[in-house]
Design a protein around this motif. Structure first.
Motif, PDB file in Angstrom:
ATOM      1  N   SER A  61       0.876  -1.175   0.000  1.00 28.97           N
ATOM      2  CA  SER A  61       0.000   0.000   0.000  1.00 28.97           C
ATOM      3  C   SER A  61       0.914   1.225   0.000  1.00 28.97           C
ATOM      4  N   ARG A 168      -1.263  -6.410   6.452  1.00 28.51           N
ATOM      5  CA  ARG A 168      -0.607  -5.568   5.457  1.00 28.51           C
ATOM      6  C   ARG A 168       0.907  -5.763   5.581  1.00 28.51           C
ATOM      7  N   GLN A 171       3.846  -0.934   3.763  1.00 27.87           N
ATOM      8  CA  GLN A 171       3.109   0.315   3.605  1.00 27.87           C
ATOM      9  C   GLN A 171       4.108   1.472   3.543  1.00 27.87           C
TER      10      GLN A 171
END
Length: 583
Positions: A61, A168, A171
């Motif tokens: 991300s 995740r 990032q």
């Protein structure tokens, strides 16, 4: 944590630095090489198989923000996601703003990075994107890129939540702005940014790796990693902008069913909530502004506050996205005040705001108000078992669950479940600790301060051996209890009571063969567990109670172990047995 650098006057700084020619040449993000990013992170990230309960894993991300020469803000977001091994709809953690343009939307081969097919997607409410996962694409990678340009912004700012329902892996957040300008930031679970100067541009970069799942429960104030940043400091600019938007908003006229001639605040508030929920096209902010205009048209006094996503200090970045949602306070003269939020509707103070500060722009100043939290009894969850036990150990009867206050938000998003949905919602909201318990019927009824759910149940509670019978006490826990951290500091969303009361009619002629202490208390002034177990031989009745009372919101590291122990007492309540023997 806060950092800043540079000079003082924002507007003068922007005008002078706008003339730097290299700044003009830096506008616009370079084309994304999604294949290259995928091959890089795929070698480092864990397999989707390591997260069997997740809907997918976010491999990458990457947010990139730029201040363009004309004062516009450009936000680019690139993400790579492997969905779980199932087809259907997937709502992915995305924060594309209004007016976002999709630059990349495709399926990539997870091994080679080769483009396989276009991605079927739609923009969903609450700044999310809904993706269709077709059969055969499980295990492949979603590549999605959007860009948003906000004109005449003269700022780059955002507030990003860096954890959610999916794990995740990598990032990154990069913010570019002219050299010499200030950047202010505030973070939870975020380290200091790296800084780089290139050709008159300053870049602040944050990185976060291997972030696990953190879900919002409404019960625990989840300390999700969060990052807010801005080229401005304080809260006055963003709050003034929200106040101006409120003043300029044109709401439709109140429906004919609402009349100021026969006012009743609770009735009118419930009606307004119902009408706004039926209009799915309204954004949360527009729904709140519409509610405010309608309440005012009926003659009620209304004020709009804003709840922040993190603690506000005088050094906080001035960021419009830092504000979670509007809160309306609605009153009729000096009578009781009610509240309205787009997420939880009309009623008492929403649980997540209990004891929390909210803010509004009032003239030339920022007004801060702390919401009332009230005593634990206002947020009560009580389960009452009324059962009849046979000589064969089989029991039948009812479980009545009374839900009030903040528990309504936790268990059913601030509303009374419908008769059609209540059975499924109860199974989702609670974990029952009775093996082979059968739920034969479920009904729901609204009460003065919440709602009541009644379940007709059957369960084998007694283990029979000759003259002896070990009666296992029934029990349940809210699934939200699983979100209590096992260590470290955390905060409850509201003070509460969780109480279980048991009445079991037993066969006559049995006495309690072992008599441990009938009553006990553990804890301190902030949180206590009260337990009692009594067998009345003449009445042929077992009466038991386990009551957990939490009076404080913030739990420090020293108190966390005690809270965890109390929670485990509730979890083990259903393992308690009462030994009986026939005379």
């Amino acid at each position: 944590m806060l950092r800043k650098r540079g000079i003082s006057l924002y507007i003068c700084s922007f005008i002078s630095l706008l003339c730097v020619s290299v700044f003009s040449s830096a506008a616009g993000a370079a084309a994304w090489n999604a294949k290259s990013d995928l091959l890089r992170v795929a070698d480092e990230s864990p397999s989707i198989a390591a997260f069997p309960d997740a809907e997918g894993i976010v491999l990458l991300s990457h947010y990139l923000y730029k201040l363009l020469p004309d004062g516009s803000e450009e936000k680019t977001h690139r993400t790579l996601i492997i969905p779980a091994d199932k087809s259907g709809k997937l709502t992915i953690p995305y924060t594309a703003r209004e007016g976002a343009v999709v630059l990349t939307a495709s399926w990539l081969d997870s091994d080679s990075g080769k483009a396989l097919a276009p991605l079927d997607y739609t923009f969903a409410p609450l700044k999310q994107i809904e993706v269709t996962v077709p059969p055969g694409m499980a295990g492949q990678v979603i590549a999605l890129e959007t860009v948003t340009v906000i004109p005449r912004r003269y700022n780059v700012d955002d507030c990003l939540t860096l954890a959610g329902d999916m794990p995740r892996w990598e990032q990154r957040v990069d913010v570019e702005f002219p050299e010499g300008m200030d950047i202010y930031w505030q973070g939870v679970g975020v380290r200091n940014p790296s800084r780089a100067l290139t050709g008159g541009l300053d870049r602040a970069s944050w990185a976060l790796t291997n972030q696990g799942v953190i879900k919002e429960s409404g019960f625990i104030d989840a300390r999700r990693p969060t990052l807010a940043f801005s080229l401005r400091q304080g809260t006055s600019y963003s709050l003034r902008g929200l106040s101006e938007a409120e003043g300029a908003f044109h709401a439709p006229n109140p429906p004919s069913g609402l009349s100021s001639s026969s006012r009743n605040l609770k009735r009118d508030g419930n009606a307004i909530e119902r009408l706004l929920r039926e209009d799915a096209a309204l954004s949360p902010k527009d729904a709140a502004f519409t509610a405010a205009k309608w309440f005012e048209a009926l003659g009620y006094k209304v004020q709009i506050f804003w709840s922040p996503k993190m603690e506000i200090t005088k050094e906080s970045p001035d960021c419009a996205e830092l504000w979670r949602e509007p809160l309306l306070t609605v009153s009729a003269g000096n009578k009781e005040t009610y509240y309205f939020t787009p997420s939880f509707g009309f009623g008492p103070v929403p649980a997540y705001l209990s004891g929390k500060p909210v803010y509004r722009y009032d003239g030339d100043t920022t007004q801060r108000t702390v919401m009332p939290s009230g005593p634990p009894a206002l947020n009560s969850l009580t389960g009452t078992w009324q059962l009849s036990l046979g000589a064969d150990g089989a029991a039948s009867g009812s479980l009545e669950i009374n839900v009030t206050g903040g528990w309504i938000d936790v268990l059913s998003m601030g509303r009374v479940p419908s008769s059609e949905d209540v059975a499924a919602e109860i199974q989702k909201a609670f974990v029952f600790g009775v093996p082979n318990m059968a739920i034969e019927d479920v009904s729901v009824k609204e009460s003065n301060d919440g709602y009541r759910v009644t379940l007709n149940v059957r369960a084998p509670l007694g283990i029979v051996g000759g003259k002896d019978m070990l009666v296992r006490l029934p029990g349940f826990i809210p699934a939200a209890l699983a979100n209590i951290p096992r260590g470290g500091e955390f905060s409850f969303s509201f003070p509460f009571i969780f109480n279980q009361v048991i009445f079991i009619s037993t066969p006559k002629g049995y006495y309690r063969s072992v008599t441990p202490p009938e009553k006990s208390r553990a804890g301190d002034g902030n949180s206590t567990i009260d337990k009692s177990i009594v067998h009345w031989e003449k009445r042929a009745r077992i009466e038991a109670e386990c009551k957990w009372t939490v009076r404080t919101l913030k739990i420090d590291a020293a108190s966390a172990s005690r809270i965890t122990s109390q929670m485990e007492t509730e979890l083990k309540w259903a393992d308690t047995g009462v030994p009986l023997r026939a005379r």
